[in-house]
Design a protein around this motif. Structure first.
Motif, mmCIF file in Angstrom:
data_model
loop_
_atom_site.group_PDB
_atom_site.id
_atom_site.type_symbol
_atom_site.label_atom_id
_atom_site.label_comp_id
_atom_site.label_asym_id
_atom_site.label_seq_id
_atom_site.Cartn_x
_atom_site.Cartn_y
_atom_site.Cartn_z
ATOM 1 N N GLY A 63 3.666 5.593 -5.563
ATOM 2 C CA GLY A 63 3.526 5.656 -7.023
ATOM 3 C C GLY A 63 2.426 6.615 -7.435
ATOM 4 N N VAL A 64 1.315 6.579 -6.690
ATOM 5 C CA VAL A 64 0.204 7.489 -6.983
ATOM 6 C C VAL A 64 0.647 8.931 -6.754
ATOM 7 N N LEU A 65 1.357 9.159 -5.645
ATOM 8 C CA LEU A 65 1.845 10.510 -5.353
ATOM 9 C C LEU A 65 2.781 10.996 -6.460
ATOM 10 N N GLN A 66 3.672 10.110 -6.886
ATOM 11 C CA GLN A 66 4.616 10.476 -7.954
ATOM 12 C C GLN A 66 3.854 10.801 -9.245
ATOM 13 N N MET A 67 2.837 9.996 -9.561
ATOM 14 C CA MET A 67 2.051 10.253 -10.768
ATOM 15 C C MET A 67 1.288 11.577 -10.640
ATOM 16 N N ARG A 68 0.767 11.868 -9.441
ATOM 17 C CA ARG A 68 0.077 13.146 -9.234
ATOM 18 C C ARG A 68 1.030 14.307 -9.451
ATOM 19 N N PHE A 113 2.344 1.625 -3.419
ATOM 20 C CA PHE A 113 1.299 2.074 -4.340
ATOM 21 C C PHE A 113 1.004 3.550 -4.131
ATOM 22 N N GLN A 114 0.848 3.964 -2.860
ATOM 23 C CA GLN A 114 0.572 5.367 -2.576
ATOM 24 C C GLN A 114 1.729 6.251 -3.030
ATOM 25 N N ARG A 173 0.839 -1.202 0.000
ATOM 26 C CA ARG A 173 0.000 0.000 0.000
ATOM 27 C C ARG A 173 0.874 1.252 0.000
#
Length: 135
Positions: A63-68, A60-61, A57
């Motif tokens: 990765g999500v932060l990096q994508m944001r 994943f978070q 998790r």
């Protein structure tokens, strides 16, 4: 590899851990050594699974932060480029208006020169200029 039917959530692990602790703390019948060992092993496996899920998790978070962040950066760059395009378009419009005004002024100057030139030609056809003097 984990197959789709085997997905486990943190809340499922937490629910099962709580249930197992509750059952082992107040069993309907006393547990023998093998049952206590099995419960302990299952709890240990669930805790390891929970740790793995927490790590996944967090990854994943991240990765999500990096994508944001990348998306935010791309949006900002797009806004800057749009602003630049608008600025260039506005500057082009101003230059076009200025060129039109200069072209109009040039036309007026050319007309004045042509009128002045026509006036001189008319005067030269009429004869030499009249002078008041000995020359």
């Amino acid at each position: 590899p984990v197959q789709r039917g085997n997905w486990v959530t943190l809340s499922q692990v937490d629910t099962n851990l709580a249930r197992l602790h509750r059952l082992s703390a107040n069993p309907s019948q006393p547990l023998d050594a093998a049952q206590v060992s099995a419960v302990s092993e299952i709890c240990g496996n669930l805790m390891r699974l929970r740790n793995v899920l927490e790590e996944e998790r967090a990854r994943f978070q991240g990765g999500v932060l990096q994508m944001r962040q990348k998306l935010t950066s791309a949006v900002q760059q797009s806004k800057r480029m749009s602003r630049t395009i608008i600025d260039v378009s506005e500057e082009a419009e101003r230059k076009e208006e200025r060129a039109g005004m200069l072209e109009q002024r040039l036309g007026q100057v050319l007309e004045m020169l042509e009128e002045a030139n026509a006036g001189r030609e008319g005067a030269s056809k009429a004869g030499p200029p009249v002078t008041n003097g000995p020359f």
